[in-house]
Each structure stands twice: as structure tokens, then as C-alpha cells.
Design a protein around this motif. Structure first.
Motif, mmCIF file in Angstrom:
data_model
loop_
_atom_site.group_PDB
_atom_site.id
_atom_site.type_symbol
_atom_site.label_atom_id
_atom_site.label_comp_id
_atom_site.label_asym_id
_atom_site.label_seq_id
_atom_site.Cartn_x
_atom_site.Cartn_y
_atom_site.Cartn_z
ATOM 1 N N ALA A 41 -1.493 -3.739 -5.323
ATOM 2 C CA ALA A 41 -1.605 -2.433 -4.767
ATOM 3 C C ALA A 41 -2.292 -1.586 -5.589
ATOM 4 O O ALA A 41 -2.156 -1.602 -6.803
ATOM 5 C CB ALA A 41 -0.337 -1.758 -4.447
ATOM 6 N N GLU B 250 0.203 3.711 -13.246
ATOM 7 C CA GLU B 250 0.320 4.817 -12.484
ATOM 8 C C GLU B 250 0.062 6.515 -13.043
ATOM 9 O O GLU B 250 0.522 6.559 -13.921
ATOM 10 C CB GLU B 250 1.586 4.843 -11.764
ATOM 11 C CG GLU B 250 1.987 3.529 -11.068
ATOM 12 C CD GLU B 250 3.354 3.540 -10.599
ATOM 13 O OE1 GLU B 250 3.562 4.374 -9.581
ATOM 14 O OE2 GLU B 250 4.012 2.793 -11.069
ATOM 15 N N GLY C 145 -4.570 2.531 -5.597
ATOM 16 C CA GLY C 145 -4.611 3.867 -4.781
ATOM 17 C C GLY C 145 -5.707 4.797 -5.225
ATOM 18 O O GLY C 145 -5.916 4.848 -6.698
ATOM 19 N N GLY D 117 -3.500 4.647 -0.405
ATOM 20 C CA GLY D 117 -3.178 3.476 -0.950
ATOM 21 C C GLY D 117 -3.551 2.274 -0.057
ATOM 22 O O GLY D 117 -3.700 2.202 1.157
ATOM 23 N N TRP D 118 -3.780 0.948 -0.752
ATOM 24 C CA TRP D 118 -3.988 -0.206 -0.099
ATOM 25 C C TRP D 118 -3.507 -1.561 -0.888
ATOM 26 O O TRP D 118 -3.183 -1.251 -2.163
ATOM 27 C CB TRP D 118 -5.627 -0.257 -0.229
ATOM 28 C CG TRP D 118 -6.295 -0.480 -1.570
ATOM 29 C CD1 TRP D 118 -6.474 -1.764 -2.160
ATOM 30 C CD2 TRP D 118 -6.768 0.478 -2.256
ATOM 31 N NE1 TRP D 118 -7.244 -1.361 -3.530
ATOM 32 C CE2 TRP D 118 -7.269 0.057 -3.423
ATOM 33 C CE3 TRP D 118 -6.904 1.755 -2.022
ATOM 34 C CZ2 TRP D 118 -8.014 1.064 -4.627
ATOM 35 C CZ3 TRP D 118 -7.489 2.819 -3.160
ATOM 36 C CH2 TRP D 118 -7.854 2.004 -4.110
ATOM 37 N N THR E 82 -1.690 6.153 3.743
ATOM 38 C CA THR E 82 -2.173 7.524 3.327
ATOM 39 C C THR E 82 -0.717 8.614 3.454
ATOM 40 O O THR E 82 -0.021 8.435 4.392
ATOM 41 C CB THR E 82 -3.210 8.309 4.306
ATOM 42 O OG1 THR E 82 -3.149 8.499 5.621
ATOM 43 C CG2 THR E 82 -4.471 7.403 4.171
ATOM 44 N N ALA F 243 0.844 -1.233 0.026
ATOM 45 C CA ALA F 243 0.030 0.134 0.079
ATOM 46 C C ALA F 243 0.798 1.251 0.041
ATOM 47 O O ALA F 243 0.535 2.114 -0.581
ATOM 48 C CB ALA F 243 -1.058 0.169 1.212
ATOM 49 N N ASP G 41 -3.551 11.303 -0.748
ATOM 50 C CA ASP G 41 -3.292 9.765 -1.408
ATOM 51 C C ASP G 41 -3.394 8.548 -0.459
ATOM 52 O O ASP G 41 -2.718 8.478 0.477
ATOM 53 C CB ASP G 41 -1.889 9.611 -2.226
ATOM 54 C CG ASP G 41 -1.677 10.771 -3.403
ATOM 55 O OD1 ASP G 41 -2.693 11.370 -3.901
ATOM 56 O OD2 ASP G 41 -0.548 10.820 -3.742
ATOM 57 N N LEU H 129 2.800 2.308 -3.881
ATOM 58 C CA LEU H 129 1.944 2.899 -4.818
ATOM 59 C C LEU H 129 2.084 4.320 -4.491
ATOM 60 O O LEU H 129 2.170 5.178 -5.529
ATOM 61 C CB LEU H 129 0.512 2.396 -4.879
ATOM 62 C CG LEU H 129 -0.081 2.832 -6.168
ATOM 63 C CD1 LEU H 129 0.440 2.705 -7.428
ATOM 64 C CD2 LEU H 129 -1.593 2.455 -6.025
ATOM 65 N N ILE H 130 1.868 4.790 -3.143
ATOM 66 C CA ILE H 130 1.815 6.208 -3.111
ATOM 67 C C ILE H 130 3.097 6.649 -2.698
ATOM 68 O O ILE H 130 3.291 8.079 -2.113
ATOM 69 C CB ILE H 130 0.664 6.469 -1.805
ATOM 70 C CG1 ILE H 130 1.284 5.641 -0.717
ATOM 71 C CG2 ILE H 130 -0.490 5.902 -2.112
ATOM 72 C CD1 ILE H 130 0.263 5.953 0.510
ATOM 73 N N HIS I 233 -2.661 1.304 -10.258
ATOM 74 C CA HIS I 233 -2.496 -0.107 -9.769
ATOM 75 C C HIS I 233 -1.420 -0.845 -9.951
ATOM 76 O O HIS I 233 -0.552 -0.361 -10.996
ATOM 77 C CB HIS I 233 -3.699 -1.051 -10.114
ATOM 78 C CG HIS I 233 -4.966 -0.526 -10.380
ATOM 79 N ND1 HIS I 233 -5.799 -0.737 -9.460
ATOM 80 C CD2 HIS I 233 -5.656 0.476 -11.255
ATOM 81 C CE1 HIS I 233 -7.081 -0.140 -9.404
ATOM 82 N NE2 HIS I 233 -6.888 0.596 -10.592
#
Length: 357
Positions: free
Chosen positions: A209, A252, A211, A135-136, A122, A47, A133, A50-51, A227
């Protein structure tokens, strides 16, 4: 009795040995300098990858109540998402799924389930701190032959150790403190031997991941920022090295072009290792999948990128390595390419996923 001991090993061994084994792995095989080479392992917390968050204060709530509190504390009085959130959880801890030791060793699906990790993070949007942003991610370990809890010989040896530290007769009493002290004194040779044998063992992990960018940090004002999907693994080269591989797909949002970039990345790395030095050579190919979207954009290189790095690193002290080498790095944004001489110090980071991916 043996089943009971094995259960204790699975529960206690992960705690008692993980720190010791990770420390030894940090000495035996450390991750390369992040700034000069491709990362050939799955991100520990997808997570955050990506951010582009480098948060180090990771919350790992151990039960549903603590998880709910962490999520509640991540929302301000106006119902907006707070920045700087970083949470990692293992679903089996909350669902109370019981996996027997022999199932952990022999049932692939249950092994994967036990080691599945979920993450959430975050961060303030770059260039606009009013936006957040989010992200998970999710991370799976398909197999990991350096996990001591999957090795029957290791378990048998540790069972013998526990028997040696326990009562030797029906009338003898051993306190918990005495038992733990005995294990601590005798465990290191077993851990040392196992890690020396398995430092380059085969493994495979996958992760995802996603976002979204929250305008004004409001949950209802989100738009996708991309993603990522990773497949990464490695296998031994006899006792002296390892080959690692990586495949990555990403979509992205790029702030400089205000457009989505879709890329693939394939790479491989050879490592010849020891306790005092590592020789490494690696290469990766990164094609841009949506070239047509950037044909008229002079800021973006649309050619397939080939990167390589090779060098040597010497151990300076525990966890610190001196690195020297050469490589060619690339970037989609014009102006960052070229041959680079690499030198300096780096911290050796032991990836816990090597023991429990």
C-alpha cells in the motif's frame, strides 16, 4: 462433459459456496479482537489501511464502464478528489483473461493473477478536512489450501452433486430454478465437511500500500505519507490449531512528530480452536529502523518493542465472541504502554481472503 461441469463449478461454485463457507469459517475460526492484538492477516483492502480509513461502503465495479463511472464520481466539479472514496477491483474481470479450471488449480502464476486485487481509497486528513489522504494498494494470494476450487476431491464431489440435481434421463427436463434449489438443499453437508477439514489449512499472501496527502484535495499538490508491505500466512497444527506469521515493513508519516517513521514488524500466533472457543497466544517484535532521526525527540520511544497477548474467547452467538485475556501493548508515542486486562464482546469477522485471497 466433465470439463464443462468443472467450468460451471468454478464459476457457480465461487458464488454458491463462498457465502456459505465464509459463514461457517466465521463460526470455526474468527479474527481476534482488533483493538487488543496484532492483525496476522493481510488487510482486506490495503489502500484503506495506510490512510486509516474504516469505510464500509466499498465499491466493487464489475466492468470497465462501471469502474470509469466510480472514478469519475470521485472527482468534484473543480477537478479535486472527493473524500470517502473506496474502490476494490480484480484486474482479471476487466482484462477478460480466461483461466481454465485446471490452470487455476495447477498453475501458480495464473492462480495468483486470478486472485490479485487492486484498491483505492480517500479520507479527510486528520485535523484538516480541506486536505485529502489518498491510498492505493495491491494484494496477492500466493496459495490458499482452504480455497475449495483448488481441491480436486471437493470438485469431484460437487460434480457428482450437480449430476444428481440435473436430468436423470434424456427425456427429463430440469429448470434452472429446480436445479439451483436442489443444489442449495444438498450443498451444505459438502461445504460443512470441507470447512471442518480445511479451517486451519496453510495459506500465504503479500500486499503493498502507498499513500499521498493532497493539499486542498488537489491532485497536483501531493506529498507522500508512506508505504507498507506485508507478508502473512499460516499453517496447520494437525487438526486442532494453527500457527500464523506476519512480517511487515512500513514507512509512515507521523502527524504528532511531523516525520516519517520506518519500522519492521515480525510476529507469530498460536491458535487452538473449536466451534465454541479459541485459545490464543501471540507475540510481535517491532524495531524502529530510523532511530537516529528521533534520538532527541522525547515524544518517541526508540527501543525495539515487544508486544504479547494471550487469552480465551467463547462463542456467545453466531459471529459474536466474549474475549478475556491479558497482554502488553506498546506505542511509539510515550504514554500508551503497559499491561492491560482484556475483556468484553467483539464481532467475529470472516475474512473473505481465507477463501479467495
Amino acid at each position: 462433459m466433465k470439463n464443462y461441469l468443472t467450468l460451471v463449478i468454478l464459476l457457480f461454485g465461487n458464488l454458491a459456496f463462498s457465502q456459505n463457507l465464509e459463514g461457517i469459517k466465521e463460526e470455526e475460526k474468527t479474527e481476534k479482537a482488533e483493538e487488543i492484538s496484532t492483525e496476522f492477516s493481510i488487510p482486506a483492502i490495503p489502500a484503506l489501511e495506510l490512510i486509516s480509513s474504516d469505510a464500509t461502503d466499498i465499491s466493487r465495479p464489475s466492468n470497465i464502464k462501471k469502474l470509469a463511472a466510480s472514478l469519475y464520481n470521485g472527482i468534484d466539479e473543480n477537478g479535486n478528489i472527493k473524500q470517502g472514496l473506496a474502490i476494490e477491483v480484480m484486474p482479471t474481470e476487466y482484462l477478460q483473461i480466461n483461466i481454465a479450471p485446471d490452470e487455476y488449480r495447477n498453475n501458480r502464476l495464473k492462480y495468483i493473477l486470478y486472485n490479485t486485487q487492486l484498491s483505492l481509497g480517500t479520507i479527510a486528513t486528520s485535523g484538516d478536512s480541506t486536505n485529502t489522504d489518498l491510498g492505493w494498494g495491491i494484494r496477492f494470494v500466493i496459495f490458499d489450501n482452504s480455497d475449495p476450487m483448488t481441491n480436486q476431491d471437493f470438485i469431484n464431489e460437487f460434480e457428482d452433486l450437480m449430476s444428481d440435481c440435473g436430468p436423470q434421463s434424456p427425456t427429463e427436463t430440469v429448470t434452472d430454478d429446480e436445479f439451483k434449489k436442489c443444489l442449495k438443499e444438498k450443498e451444505k453437508p459438502i461445504a460443512d465437511s470441507f470447512t471442518k477439514e480445511k479451517w486451519n489449512a496453510s495459506w500465504m499472501s503479500i500486499a503493498y500500500a502507498g499513500g499521498t496527502r493532497l493539499r486542498g484535495s488537489e491532485v497536483s499538490e501531493g506529498e507522500s505519507i508512506g508505504h507498507q508491505v506485508w507478508l502473512s500466512g499460516g499453517f496447520p497444527l494437525k487438526s486442532w490449531g494453527q500457527f500464523s506469521y506476519l512480517a511487515k515493513w512500513s514507512e509512515e508519516y507521523n502527524d504528532e512528530t511531523a516525520m516519517m517513521m520506518k519500522e519492521l514488524e515480525f510476529g507469530g500466533k498460536f491458535l487452538i480452536g473449536s466451534k465454541s472457543y479459541n485459545l490464543f497466544a501471540e507475540a510481535s517484535l517491532k524495531p524502529l529502523l530510523n532511530k537516529d532521526d528521533f534520538e532527541s525527540n522525547v515524544m518517541v520511544e526508540t527501543d525495539d518493542f515487544f508486544s504479547w497477548t494471550a487469552g480465551i474467547e467463547f462463542k456467545v452467538s453466531n459471529g459474536i465472541w466474549a474475549v478475556a485475556g491479558v497482554g502488553e501493548d506498546v506505542n511509539r508515542i510515550v504514554g500508551s504502554d503497559g499491561i492491560q486486562l482484556l475483556s468484553g464482546l467483539r464481532m467475529g469477522i470472516s475474512d473473505k481472503s481465507r477463501l479467495k485471497k
